[in-house]
Design a protein around this motif. Structure first.
Motif, PDB file in Angstrom:
ATOM      1  N   ILE A  69       0.839  -0.895   0.019  1.00 31.82           N
ATOM      2  CA  ILE A  69      -0.197   0.485   0.132  1.00 31.82           C
ATOM      3  C   ILE A  69       0.905   1.135   0.100  1.00 31.82           C
ATOM      4  N   GLU A  70       0.451   2.625  -0.134  1.00 38.02           N
ATOM      5  CA  GLU A  70       1.211   3.934  -0.477  1.00 38.02           C
ATOM      6  C   GLU A  70       1.883   3.311  -0.601  1.00 38.02           C
ATOM      7  N   ASN A  71       2.065   3.092  -1.788  1.00 36.83           N
ATOM      8  CA  ASN A  71       3.668   3.117  -2.611  1.00 36.83           C
ATOM      9  C   ASN A  71       4.581   2.362  -2.128  1.00 36.83           C
ATOM     10  N   GLY A  72       4.667   1.577  -1.448  1.00 36.15           N
ATOM     11  CA  GLY A  72       5.614   0.845  -0.022  1.00 36.15           C
ATOM     12  C   GLY A  72       6.185   1.320   0.843  1.00 36.15           C
ATOM     13  N   ALA A  73       4.334   1.911   1.439  1.00 35.59           N
ATOM     14  CA  ALA A  73       5.012   2.417   2.575  1.00 35.59           C
ATOM     15  C   ALA A  73       4.507   0.915   3.504  1.00 35.59           C
ATOM     16  N   ALA A  74       3.896   0.278   3.015  1.00 35.36           N
ATOM     17  CA  ALA A  74       3.357  -0.752   4.232  1.00 35.36           C
ATOM     18  C   ALA A  74       3.372  -2.241   3.313  1.00 35.36           C
ATOM     19  N   VAL A  75       3.310  -3.096   4.242  1.00 35.11           N
ATOM     20  CA  VAL A  75       3.615  -3.850   3.251  1.00 35.11           C
ATOM     21  C   VAL A  75       1.880  -5.141   4.157  1.00 35.11           C
ATOM     22  N   CYS A  76       0.879  -5.689   4.039  1.00 31.58           N
ATOM     23  CA  CYS A  76      -0.608  -6.491   4.591  1.00 31.58           C
ATOM     24  C   CYS A  76      -0.447  -7.316   4.509  1.00 31.58           C
ATOM     25  N   ILE A  77      -0.609  -8.397   5.403  1.00 31.41           N
ATOM     26  CA  ILE A  77      -0.084  -9.332   4.688  1.00 31.41           C
ATOM     27  C   ILE A  77      -1.345 -10.441   5.850  1.00 31.41           C
ATOM     28  N   PRO A  78      -2.941 -10.950   4.273  1.00 36.07           N
ATOM     29  CA  PRO A  78      -4.327 -11.678   5.717  1.00 36.07           C
ATOM     30  C   PRO A  78      -3.043 -12.692   6.834  1.00 36.07           C
ATOM     31  N   ARG A  79      -4.029 -12.356   8.014  1.00 37.02           N
ATOM     32  CA  ARG A  79      -3.238 -12.827   9.369  1.00 37.02           C
ATOM     33  C   ARG A  79      -3.155 -14.346   9.229  1.00 37.02           C
ATOM     34  N   ASP A  80      -4.014 -15.131   8.941  1.00 38.92           N
ATOM     35  CA  ASP A  80      -3.617 -16.884   8.488  1.00 38.92           C
ATOM     36  C   ASP A  80      -2.778 -17.186   6.547  1.00 38.92           C
ATOM     37  N   TYR A  81      -2.536 -15.968   6.684  1.00 41.05           N
ATOM     38  CA  TYR A  81      -2.301 -16.384   5.210  1.00 41.05           C
ATOM     39  C   TYR A  81      -0.942 -17.338   5.079  1.00 41.05           C
ATOM     40  N   PHE A  82      -0.185 -17.566   6.499  1.00 38.23           N
ATOM     41  CA  PHE A  82       1.041 -18.160   6.448  1.00 38.23           C
ATOM     42  C   PHE A  82       0.540 -18.915   7.264  1.00 38.23           C
ATOM     43  N   THR A  83       1.443 -20.208   7.766  1.00 33.89           N
ATOM     44  CA  THR A  83       1.203 -21.097   8.825  1.00 33.89           C
ATOM     45  C   THR A  83       2.047 -20.172  10.108  1.00 33.89           C
ATOM     46  N   ASP A  84       2.958 -19.558   9.920  1.00 30.55           N
ATOM     47  CA  ASP A  84       3.704 -19.245  10.180  1.00 30.55           C
ATOM     48  C   ASP A  84       3.883 -17.092  11.008  1.00 30.55           C
ATOM     49  N   ASN A  85       3.437 -16.759  11.696  1.00 25.85           N
ATOM     50  CA  ASN A  85       3.663 -15.075  11.326  1.00 25.85           C
ATOM     51  C   ASN A  85       5.210 -13.932  10.894  1.00 25.85           C
ATOM     52  N   ALA A  86       5.076 -13.753  10.026  1.00 26.51           N
ATOM     53  CA  ALA A  86       6.223 -13.071   9.548  1.00 26.51           C
ATOM     54  C   ALA A  86       7.050 -11.972  10.626  1.00 26.51           C
ATOM     55  N   GLU A  87       8.383 -12.272  10.548  1.00 27.95           N
ATOM     56  CA  GLU A  87       9.084 -11.530  11.009  1.00 27.95           C
ATOM     57  C   GLU A  87       8.590 -10.455  10.962  1.00 27.95           C
ATOM     58  N   LYS A  88       9.373  -9.053  11.858  1.00 32.48           N
ATOM     59  CA  LYS A  88       8.728  -7.084  11.591  1.00 32.48           C
ATOM     60  C   LYS A  88       7.379  -6.896  11.552  1.00 32.48           C
ATOM     61  N   THR A  89       6.129  -7.814  11.528  1.00 32.86           N
ATOM     62  CA  THR A  89       5.427  -7.286  11.567  1.00 32.86           C
ATOM     63  C   THR A  89       4.203  -7.250  12.819  1.00 32.86           C
ATOM     64  N   THR A  90       3.344  -6.203  12.908  1.00 33.31           N
ATOM     65  CA  THR A  90       2.454  -5.731  13.854  1.00 33.31           C
ATOM     66  C   THR A  90       0.954  -6.073  13.139  1.00 33.31           C
ATOM     67  N   LEU A  91       0.276  -6.683  14.413  1.00 31.03           N
ATOM     68  CA  LEU A  91      -1.114  -7.031  13.548  1.00 31.03           C
ATOM     69  C   LEU A  91      -2.339  -5.583  13.654  1.00 31.03           C
ATOM     70  N   GLN A  92      -2.751  -5.737  12.832  1.00 28.57           N
ATOM     71  CA  GLN A  92      -3.693  -4.184  12.711  1.00 28.57           C
ATOM     72  C   GLN A  92      -4.508  -5.160  12.894  1.00 28.57           C
ATOM     73  N   GLY A  93      -5.927  -5.728  13.158  1.00 25.17           N
ATOM     74  CA  GLY A  93      -6.902  -6.035  12.647  1.00 25.17           C
ATOM     75  C   GLY A  93      -7.240  -7.679  11.506  1.00 25.17           C
ATOM     76  N   GLN A  94      -6.933  -8.128  10.489  1.00 21.73           N
ATOM     77  CA  GLN A  94      -7.263  -8.771   9.958  1.00 21.73           C
ATOM     78  C   GLN A  94      -5.975  -9.140   8.938  1.00 21.73           C
ATOM     79  N   TYR A  95      -5.088  -8.164   9.424  1.00 20.77           N
ATOM     80  CA  TYR A  95      -3.569  -8.393   8.909  1.00 20.77           C
ATOM     81  C   TYR A  95      -2.123  -8.005   9.745  1.00 20.77           C
ATOM     82  N   ARG A  96      -1.631  -8.847   9.177  1.00 18.92           N
ATOM     83  CA  ARG A  96      -0.268  -8.265   9.489  1.00 18.92           C
ATOM     84  C   ARG A  96       0.636  -7.900   8.643  1.00 18.92           C
ATOM     85  N   VAL A  97       1.119  -6.015   9.464  1.00 17.83           N
ATOM     86  CA  VAL A  97       1.496  -5.435   8.592  1.00 17.83           C
ATOM     87  C   VAL A  97       2.805  -5.089   8.911  1.00 17.83           C
ATOM     88  N   HIS A  98       4.055  -4.996   8.089  1.00 13.71           N
ATOM     89  CA  HIS A  98       5.144  -4.498   7.370  1.00 13.71           C
ATOM     90  C   HIS A  98       5.303  -2.896   7.715  1.00 13.71           C
TER      91      HIS A  98
END
Ligand SMILES: [Mg+2]
Length: 280
Positions: A69-98
């Motif tokens: 989003i916003e020209n590369g300012a953040a990457v949003c990953i659906p919270r259950d997309y991967f079986t583990d949590n991607a590092e350096k992300t925070t849970l924001q609603g339904q998405y893990r955001v880097h």
């Protein structure tokens, strides 16, 4: 599934690449979007749009993948997309955001500091509010609300002289902002781009698909897509009805569409799939 331990991925800009430059239509691309899904090829949308705008578009495109989003300012990953949590992300609603850039508040403060010096010469989305954004852009109220829900960047309408604009932009740069001039607005944001966001996300995929060789295609039509087009294994440049193809330093593995978006998207992505032995 992709054959031969090879995982294909597509990173695509929206406006002018997947969406028609004028009408924003995408219907011509839908059959191929469905085909990518059936082939297990993730389609990662990468745009200057906000998270709220991207969520609306992902819905109509039936896209369930991470997005930029916003020209590369953040990457949003659906919270259950991967079986583990991607590092350096925070849970924001339904998405893990880097997050790869400072928050919007920093730029709102920088703009507030300039309000006296450049009184009456600029209007930001934040100050304008939803009704003001409707007036400035011609968007519907719902679209304006989504466009105004920004996390990391602030569009500003400049109403003063060109000389004043240069001084204004310089003052913002001195406070650490990146200022870019689009068609209608100046965008005030941090030091981020789609290329770095793509590289971060590719690394996350590589960790989760060890033993598979990821081959990515980046699709774009404009200068703000250049960092992504430059670093991708293959770049697809979509012909624009209003400007030239972006100029790249690399000349290997660069495809050009003959048609405009969205037909040009289908044309180019199909050609890339054919190179990999996949005929739709
Ligand atoms: Mg574009």
């Amino acid at each position: 599934m992709n054959a031969n331990n090879r995982k294909l991925m597509v990173f695509s800009d929206l406006d002018g690449s997947l969406l028609d430059h004028f009408s924003y239509s995408y219907e011509a691309a839908l059959p191929l979007i469905d085909a990518l899904e059936h082939l297990g090829i993730p389609l990662i949308l990468a745009s200057s749009k906000t998270k709220a705008e991207m969520l609306a578009l992902r819905d109509v495109l039936h896209n369930k993948h991470p997005f930029i989003i916003e020209n590369g300012a953040a990457v949003c990953i659906p919270r259950d997309y991967f079986t583990d949590n991607a590092e350096k992300t925070t849970l924001q609603g339904q998405y893990r955001v880097h997050e790869m850039a400072p928050r919007r508040e920093r730029w709102l403060t920088a703009l507030a500091d300039l309000r006296k010096e450049f009184a009456g010469q600029f209007l930001s989305f934040h100050t304008a509010g939803t009704a003001g954004i409707v007036e400035m852009t011609g968007l519907t109220e719902q679209q304006a609300e989504a466009a105004g829900a920004r996390g990391y960047s602030e569009p500003v309408q400049w109403m003063g002289t060109p000389r004043g604009e240069r001084q204004f932009a310089q003052r913002l740069r001195e406070s650490g902002a990146t200022v870019t001039r689009g068609g209608r607005f100046l965008t005030v944001t941090g030091d981020c781009d789609k290329g770095r966001a793509m590289a971060w996300l590719l690394n996350i995929y590589r960790q989760r698909y060890p033993g598979e060789c990821i081959e990515e295609l980046a699709v774009g039509d404009s200068d703000n897509d250049r960092p992504m087009l430059e670093v991708a294994r293959t770049a697809l440049l979509i012909r624009s009805p209003v400007h030239d193809y972006p100029t790249l330093h690399k000349n290997r593995d660069v495809l050009h569409s003959e048609k405009y978006a969205p037909a040009g998207w289908t044309e180019g992505v199909s050609r890339w799939l054919q190179r990999h032995g996949i005929v739709i």
